[in-house]
Write a protein that holds these residues in place. Structure first.
Motif, PDB file in Angstrom:
ATOM      1  N   VAL A 142       0.829  -1.212   0.000  1.00 53.20           N
ATOM      2  CA  VAL A 142       0.000   0.000   0.000  1.00 53.20           C
ATOM      3  C   VAL A 142       0.861   1.259   0.000  1.00 53.20           C
ATOM      4  O   VAL A 142       0.398   2.354   0.351  1.00 53.20           O
ATOM      5  CB  VAL A 142      -0.988  -0.002   1.182  1.00 53.20           C
ATOM      6  CG1 VAL A 142      -2.091  -1.021   0.934  1.00 53.20           C
ATOM      7  CG2 VAL A 142      -0.290  -0.316   2.498  1.00 53.20           C
ATOM      8  N   ASN A 143       2.128   1.096  -0.396  1.00 48.91           N
ATOM      9  CA  ASN A 143       2.994   2.256  -0.609  1.00 48.91           C
ATOM     10  C   ASN A 143       3.198   3.116   0.636  1.00 48.91           C
ATOM     11  O   ASN A 143       3.228   4.348   0.570  1.00 48.91           O
ATOM     12  CB  ASN A 143       2.409   3.119  -1.741  1.00 48.91           C
ATOM     13  CG  ASN A 143       3.508   3.702  -2.606  1.00 48.91           C
ATOM     14  OD1 ASN A 143       4.683   3.690  -2.208  1.00 48.91           O
ATOM     15  ND2 ASN A 143       3.158   4.233  -3.753  1.00 48.91           N
ATOM     16  N   GLY A 178      21.075   1.743  14.210  1.00 51.56           N
ATOM     17  CA  GLY A 178      20.444   2.731  13.345  1.00 51.56           C
ATOM     18  C   GLY A 178      19.327   2.138  12.525  1.00 51.56           C
ATOM     19  O   GLY A 178      18.959   0.972  12.686  1.00 51.56           O
ATOM     20  N   TYR A 179      18.763   2.966  11.675  1.00 53.19           N
ATOM     21  CA  TYR A 179      17.721   2.489  10.766  1.00 53.19           C
ATOM     22  C   TYR A 179      17.829   3.213   9.442  1.00 53.19           C
ATOM     23  O   TYR A 179      18.463   4.271   9.323  1.00 53.19           O
ATOM     24  CB  TYR A 179      16.321   2.680  11.366  1.00 53.19           C
ATOM     25  CG  TYR A 179      15.937   4.102  11.716  1.00 53.19           C
ATOM     26  CD1 TYR A 179      15.462   4.993  10.742  1.00 53.19           C
ATOM     27  CD2 TYR A 179      16.026   4.560  13.023  1.00 53.19           C
ATOM     28  CE1 TYR A 179      15.096   6.297  11.080  1.00 53.19           C
ATOM     29  CE2 TYR A 179      15.661   5.851  13.363  1.00 53.19           C
ATOM     30  CZ  TYR A 179      15.197   6.710  12.394  1.00 53.19           C
ATOM     31  OH  TYR A 179      14.850   7.997  12.726  1.00 53.19           O
ATOM     32  N   VAL A 180      17.218   2.581   8.447  1.00 56.60           N
ATOM     33  CA  VAL A 180      17.068   3.218   7.146  1.00 56.60           C
ATOM     34  C   VAL A 180      15.569   3.345   6.928  1.00 56.60           C
ATOM     35  O   VAL A 180      14.835   2.376   7.108  1.00 56.60           O
ATOM     36  CB  VAL A 180      17.680   2.365   6.016  1.00 56.60           C
ATOM     37  CG1 VAL A 180      17.632   3.119   4.699  1.00 56.60           C
ATOM     38  CG2 VAL A 180      19.105   1.962   6.357  1.00 56.60           C
ATOM     39  N   LEU A 181      15.127   4.535   6.604  1.00 54.72           N
ATOM     40  CA  LEU A 181      13.701   4.766   6.350  1.00 54.72           C
ATOM     41  C   LEU A 181      13.506   4.932   4.849  1.00 54.72           C
ATOM     42  O   LEU A 181      14.108   5.819   4.238  1.00 54.72           O
ATOM     43  CB  LEU A 181      13.256   6.036   7.097  1.00 54.72           C
ATOM     44  CG  LEU A 181      11.851   6.563   6.804  1.00 54.72           C
ATOM     45  CD1 LEU A 181      10.785   5.555   7.236  1.00 54.72           C
ATOM     46  CD2 LEU A 181      11.621   7.887   7.544  1.00 54.72           C
ATOM     47  N   TYR A 182      12.692   4.045   4.277  1.00 54.06           N
ATOM     48  CA  TYR A 182      12.367   4.177   2.858  1.00 54.06           C
ATOM     49  C   TYR A 182      11.030   4.909   2.799  1.00 54.06           C
ATOM     50  O   TYR A 182       9.964   4.286   2.875  1.00 54.06           O
ATOM     51  CB  TYR A 182      12.298   2.790   2.193  1.00 54.06           C
ATOM     52  CG  TYR A 182      13.512   1.929   2.509  1.00 54.06           C
ATOM     53  CD1 TYR A 182      14.734   2.152   1.874  1.00 54.06           C
ATOM     54  CD2 TYR A 182      13.446   0.914   3.470  1.00 54.06           C
ATOM     55  CE1 TYR A 182      15.857   1.385   2.181  1.00 54.06           C
ATOM     56  CE2 TYR A 182      14.553   0.139   3.782  1.00 54.06           C
ATOM     57  CZ  TYR A 182      15.757   0.384   3.139  1.00 54.06           C
ATOM     58  OH  TYR A 182      16.858  -0.378   3.454  1.00 54.06           O
ATOM     59  N   GLY A 183      11.100   6.219   2.745  1.00 55.85           N
ATOM     60  CA  GLY A 183       9.900   7.035   2.793  1.00 55.85           C
ATOM     61  C   GLY A 183       9.828   7.940   1.580  1.00 55.85           C
ATOM     62  O   GLY A 183      10.298   7.577   0.501  1.00 55.85           O
ATOM     63  N   SER A 184       9.291   9.146   1.756  1.00 52.68           N
ATOM     64  CA  SER A 184       9.222  10.078   0.625  1.00 52.68           C
ATOM     65  C   SER A 184      10.644  10.392   0.164  1.00 52.68           C
ATOM     66  O   SER A 184      10.880  10.706  -0.991  1.00 52.68           O
ATOM     67  CB  SER A 184       8.461  11.348   1.006  1.00 52.68           C
ATOM     68  OG  SER A 184       8.915  11.821   2.236  1.00 52.68           O
TER      69      SER A 184
END
Ligand code: AHM
Ligand code: MG
Length: 352
Positions: A142-143, A178-184
């Protein structure tokens, strides 16, 4: 009507003298110089993580097209089989870390057991990495933003391949998380215990650029984040806290704490880190330990939040003090501004 002045793009700004652009690689190198004893192995490990993150980011960005491109029996136009994204992410991180040679043992939400990465001595592979390669993967279709969460320890074992003991260390022993955010946009946020720094991926350069140096939680929390659907099944103390939030909100014109819940830990955490708030994934009567995993989700986020000035507990204990007993152990999680975490804990101590 005059048009607003064009904002400089990162690429444009990189070419100007008046704005300092620092890539992740440059940042890591400059940090390394502060530690004369550094061997460069940790820097290499971070490079491996950032490479895998960029590979996964590229794939996440075209996730909506994979189905179209891979319509014929899940084979895409290049003739490659289209993998589920969480399998893709697992493979990307595992192979980057294997090839990089800095990791002796790897534990992942996607693997039943730890994966010894090489028959190596401690010098070549002195780290243990624990990872949730694609967290919130039910949101892919759902993106909605998803993420990778990672946690790094120094190995305890001194010879041969790493083992389970290397991975089962309390969160306090983390050397980085840490984290990686795949967002806008795609962001990599991490700490080595010296504050929290955030980097945004500039897609045309293929580089993470320092965009959020020295991240600190705002003093005032703005959001509370909990899956309201489980409220009937949670402890009386947590119910009391939510009543308390509603009462505080009702006593003023504009709510003090707005409700926000994406259902994607990295995205919920990132929003609260930037704007202030508390995220709660509680234990319930049906699932007393909740859903989130101590080693892949709670510990790395706890390290980050403490470095940003906040707190993380399981309702009673500091998350990073918990001595892990199993790789896939779950824990309730209360994380965010200390004022709210302490407040919810006081209700839990009083009423269970
Ligand atoms: P996953 O590791 O299987 O993706 O599950 C973890 C995710 C978190 O990102 C999120 O905070 C949580 O599950 C949401 O769970 P729920 O739908 O029960 O509220
Ligand atoms: Mg997860």
């Amino acid at each position: 009507m005059s048009l607003p002045a064009a904002q400089p793009t990162l690429t444009g700004a990189a070419m100007t003298e008046d704005r300092k652009i620092l890539t992740l690689q440059q940042f890591i190198s400059s940090e390394e110089k502060l530690h004369p004893e550094a061997t460069g192995e940790f820097s290499q490990l971070m490079r491996d993580i950032s490479l895998a993150a960029r590979i996964v980011s590229r794939e996440v960005n075209r996730a909506g097209l994979s189905f179209i491109l891979g319509e014929a029996n899940l084979i895409n136009v290049q003739g490659e089989s289209v993998q589920k994204l969480d399998v893709y992410a697992e493979n990307a991180f595992l192979s980057a870390l294997r090839l990089g040679g800095m990791v002796g043992v790897y534990g992942s939400e996607e693997q039943d057991d730890v994966v010894p990465l090489a028959e190596c001595d401690q010098r070549h592979g002195k780290y243990a990495v624990l990872i949730d390669p694609l967290d919130g993967s039910s949101n892919i279709d759902v993106n909605v933003s998803i993420g990778t969460i990672f946690s790094i320890y120094k190995r305890i074992s001194v010879q041969g391949a790493g083992n389970l003991e290397d991975c089962l260390q309390p969160g306090l022993q983390q050397v980085a998380a840490g984290y990686v955010l795949y967002g806008s946009s795609t962001m990599l946020v991490y700490t080595t215990g010296n504050g929290v720094n955030g980097f945004t991926l500039e897609p045309s350069l293929g580089e993470f650029i320092l965009s959020h140096p020295g991240l600190k939680l705002p003093a005032k929390p703005r959001f509370y984040s909990i899956n309201q659907a489980v409220m009937a099944d949670v402890s009386e103390g947590l119910k009391d806290y939510i009543v308390d939030v509603e009462a505080r909100n009702a006593s003023v014109d504009k709510p003090l704490l707005n409700a926000r819940y994406i259902g994607s830990l990295v995205a919920d955490f990132h929003r609260n880190l930037l704007q202030g708030g508390i995220f709660i994934y509680p234990g319930t009567q049906k699932k007393p330990q909740g859903k989130l995993r101590l080693m892949y989700e709670a510990n790395p986020m706890a390290f980050l939040i403490e470095q940003a000035g906040g707190m993380a507990t399981d309702g009673r204990r500091r998350i990073m003090d918990i001595a892990p007993e199993a790789l896939h152990q779950r824990t309730p999680l209360f994380i965010g501004n200390s004022s709210e975490v302490e407040r919810v804990m006081s209700f839990i101590v009083k009423n269970g």
